[in-house]
Design a protein around this motif. Structure first.
Motif, PDB file in Angstrom:
ATOM      1  N   ILE A  25       0.841  -1.199   0.000  1.00  0.00           N
ATOM      2  CA  ILE A  25       0.000   0.000   0.000  1.00  0.00           C
ATOM      3  C   ILE A  25       0.877   1.249   0.000  1.00  0.00           C
ATOM      4  CG2 ILE A  25      -1.611   1.366   1.396  1.00  0.00           C
ATOM      5  CD1 ILE A  25      -3.019  -1.304   2.089  1.00  0.00           C
ATOM      6  N   ALA A  26       1.903   1.266   0.834  1.00  0.00           N
ATOM      7  CA  ALA A  26       2.819   2.421   0.866  1.00  0.00           C
ATOM      8  C   ALA A  26       3.438   2.636  -0.509  1.00  0.00           C
ATOM      9  CB  ALA A  26       3.898   2.215   1.928  1.00  0.00           C
ATOM     10  N   GLU A  27       3.850   1.561  -1.144  1.00  0.00           N
ATOM     11  CA  GLU A  27       4.434   1.655  -2.482  1.00  0.00           C
ATOM     12  C   GLU A  27       3.414   2.213  -3.474  1.00  0.00           C
ATOM     13  OE1 GLU A  27       5.892  -1.469  -5.894  1.00  0.00           O
ATOM     14  OE2 GLU A  27       6.402  -1.932  -3.815  1.00  0.00           O
ATOM     15  N   GLU A  28       2.176   1.707  -3.417  1.00  0.00           N
ATOM     16  CA  GLU A  28       1.116   2.190  -4.307  1.00  0.00           C
ATOM     17  C   GLU A  28       0.853   3.688  -4.111  1.00  0.00           C
ATOM     18  OE1 GLU A  28      -1.120   0.679  -6.612  1.00  0.00           O
ATOM     19  OE2 GLU A  28       0.245  -1.041  -6.605  1.00  0.00           O
ATOM     20  N   LEU A  29       0.993   4.147  -2.875  1.00  0.00           N
ATOM     21  CA  LEU A  29       0.744   5.551  -2.557  1.00  0.00           C
ATOM     22  C   LEU A  29       1.940   6.447  -2.873  1.00  0.00           C
ATOM     23  CD1 LEU A  29      -1.130   5.095   0.844  1.00  0.00           C
ATOM     24  CD2 LEU A  29      -2.135   5.806  -1.355  1.00  0.00           C
ATOM     25  N   GLY A  30       3.062   5.856  -3.238  1.00  0.00           N
ATOM     26  CA  GLY A  30       4.247   6.642  -3.565  1.00  0.00           C
ATOM     27  C   GLY A  30       5.045   7.087  -2.360  1.00  0.00           C
ATOM     28  N   ILE A  31       4.929   6.358  -1.269  1.00  0.00           N
ATOM     29  CA  ILE A  31       5.666   6.673  -0.043  1.00  0.00           C
ATOM     30  C   ILE A  31       6.939   5.837  -0.022  1.00  0.00           C
ATOM     31  CG2 ILE A  31       5.616   6.678   2.471  1.00  0.00           C
ATOM     32  CD1 ILE A  31       2.502   6.665   2.225  1.00  0.00           C
ATOM     33  N   THR A  32       8.067   6.481   0.201  1.00  0.00           N
ATOM     34  CA  THR A  32       9.336   5.779   0.302  1.00  0.00           C
ATOM     35  C   THR A  32       9.500   5.226   1.712  1.00  0.00           C
ATOM     36  OG1 THR A  32      10.334   7.234  -1.348  1.00  0.00           O
ATOM     37  CG2 THR A  32      11.839   6.025   0.097  1.00  0.00           C
ATOM     38  N   LEU A  33       9.803   3.936   1.805  1.00  0.00           N
ATOM     39  CA  LEU A  33      10.019   3.304   3.106  1.00  0.00           C
ATOM     40  C   LEU A  33      11.512   3.240   3.400  1.00  0.00           C
ATOM     41  CD1 LEU A  33       7.505   0.318   3.019  1.00  0.00           C
ATOM     42  CD2 LEU A  33       7.184   2.609   3.950  1.00  0.00           C
ATOM     43  N   LEU A  34      11.848   3.616   4.610  1.00  0.00           N
ATOM     44  CA  LEU A  34      13.215   3.554   5.107  1.00  0.00           C
ATOM     45  C   LEU A  34      13.210   2.688   6.368  1.00  0.00           C
ATOM     46  CD1 LEU A  34      13.901   7.394   4.960  1.00  0.00           C
ATOM     47  CD2 LEU A  34      14.525   5.703   3.217  1.00  0.00           C
ATOM     48  N   TYR A  35      14.308   2.014   6.625  1.00  0.00           N
ATOM     49  CA  TYR A  35      14.418   1.177   7.823  1.00  0.00           C
ATOM     50  C   TYR A  35      15.682   1.579   8.555  1.00  0.00           C
ATOM     51  CZ  TYR A  35      10.845  -1.565   5.539  1.00  0.00           C
ATOM     52  OH  TYR A  35       9.685  -1.946   4.941  1.00  0.00           O
ATOM     53  N   SER A  36      15.594   1.649   9.870  1.00  0.00           N
ATOM     54  CA  SER A  36      16.746   2.062  10.655  1.00  0.00           C
ATOM     55  C   SER A  36      16.984   1.107  11.813  1.00  0.00           C
ATOM     56  CB  SER A  36      16.542   3.474  11.200  1.00  0.00           C
ATOM     57  OG  SER A  36      17.636   3.836  12.021  1.00  0.00           O
ATOM     58  N   GLU A  37      18.238   0.744  12.005  1.00  0.00           N
ATOM     59  CA  GLU A  37      18.643  -0.047  13.165  1.00  0.00           C
ATOM     60  C   GLU A  37      19.011   0.868  14.333  1.00  0.00           C
ATOM     61  OE1 GLU A  37      21.783  -2.685  12.034  1.00  0.00           O
ATOM     62  OE2 GLU A  37      20.592  -3.584  10.427  1.00  0.00           O
ATOM     63  N   GLU A  38      19.043   2.165  14.081  1.00  0.00           N
ATOM     64  CA  GLU A  38      19.486   3.131  15.089  1.00  0.00           C
ATOM     65  C   GLU A  38      18.412   3.454  16.126  1.00  0.00           C
ATOM     66  OE1 GLU A  38      22.690   4.216  15.148  1.00  0.00           O
ATOM     67  OE2 GLU A  38      22.934   2.805  13.487  1.00  0.00           O
ATOM     68  N   TYR A  39      17.163   3.223  15.805  1.00  0.00           N
ATOM     69  CA  TYR A  39      16.084   3.567  16.734  1.00  0.00           C
ATOM     70  C   TYR A  39      16.104   2.644  17.941  1.00  0.00           C
ATOM     71  CZ  TYR A  39      14.109   6.022  12.671  1.00  0.00           C
ATOM     72  OH  TYR A  39      13.901   6.823  11.588  1.00  0.00           O
ATOM     73  N   ARG A  40      15.998   3.223  19.096  1.00  0.00           N
ATOM     74  CA  ARG A  40      15.905   2.434  20.324  1.00  0.00           C
ATOM     75  C   ARG A  40      14.452   2.273  20.733  1.00  0.00           C
ATOM     76  NH1 ARG A  40      19.757   0.106  19.184  1.00  0.00           N
ATOM     77  NH2 ARG A  40      21.798   1.026  19.333  1.00  0.00           N
ATOM     78  N   LYS A  41      13.759   3.372  20.918  1.00  0.00           N
ATOM     79  CA  LYS A  41      12.361   3.327  21.342  1.00  0.00           C
ATOM     80  C   LYS A  41      11.403   3.725  20.239  1.00  0.00           C
ATOM     81  CE  LYS A  41      13.248   4.033  26.214  1.00  0.00           C
ATOM     82  NZ  LYS A  41      12.902   4.759  27.415  1.00  0.00           N
ATOM     83  N   LEU A  42      11.877   4.480  19.293  1.00  0.00           N
ATOM     84  CA  LEU A  42      11.019   4.950  18.205  1.00  0.00           C
ATOM     85  C   LEU A  42      10.610   3.786  17.323  1.00  0.00           C
ATOM     86  CD1 LEU A  42       9.810   7.507  16.857  1.00  0.00           C
ATOM     87  CD2 LEU A  42      11.863   7.563  15.438  1.00  0.00           C
TER      88      LEU A  42
END
Length: 172
Positions: A25-42
């Motif tokens: 759905i995110a892809e269909e909507l044109g939203i770029t997904l990013l993933y981070s290993e840096e987040y602790r609580k977020l």
């Protein structure tokens, strides 16, 4: 946004995408997904930069929580993009009290949970805990969905609204 328009907007996206897979759905909507290993609580955040829309997710989320957080952030994209485009800081997204977080969670609930399925489960005798377990969603998200269903005409007999800030309490 009122409950009827919120549900209609989510249903339109589901029809267009043909899936409840939040990454598709995110892809269909044109939203770029990013993933981070840096987040602790977020868990995740939605932001707009250079007129491009992004959702950044904690890479340690399991499949269920990734889908829930992604649906919530898609809700911010669809309902609150103008706020994010004006320079809203990422850390503020989960800290906005009241309506904004509730709307993002209600939108997520509509994306993730089929109204007719949960209604049939309740009529078959499932309680809210059993229905949430069957649907692999947090009880608070299901309570939000049931309240939204009440507002659009379903008779779910739910008296609790759920905690719209429940994502703040998730630990990974």
């Amino acid at each position: 946004m009122d409950s009827i328009r919120l549900a209609e907007k989510a249903q339109k996206i589901l029809r267009q995408a043909g899936t409840r897979d939040m990454e598709r759905i995110a892809e269909e909507l044109g939203i770029t997904l990013l993933y981070s290993e840096e987040y602790r609580k977020l868990l995740g955040m939605y932001f707009v930069r250079w007129r491009c829309r992004f959702i950044s997710l904690n890479s340690r989320l399991d499949d269920t929580w990734r889908s829930i957080v992604l649906a919530h952030e898609i809700g911010h994209d669809q309902l609150h993009r103008s706020i994010a485009a004006k320079g809203m800081q990422e850390f503020e997204l989960f800290n906005i009290p009241g309506r904004t977080e509730y709307e993002a969670n209600a939108f997520a609930a509509h994306l993730l949970i089929d109204s007719d399925e949960v209604y049939a489960d309740l009529k078959a005798g499932f309680d809210v805990v059993q229905a949430a377990q069957k649907l692999h969603v947090p009880i608070n998200l299901l309570l939000i969905k049931l309240n939204e269903m009440n507002a659009i005409g379903y008779d779910t007999h739910v008296s609790s609204y759920g905690d719209s800030q429940f994502l703040k309490n998730v630990s990974i």
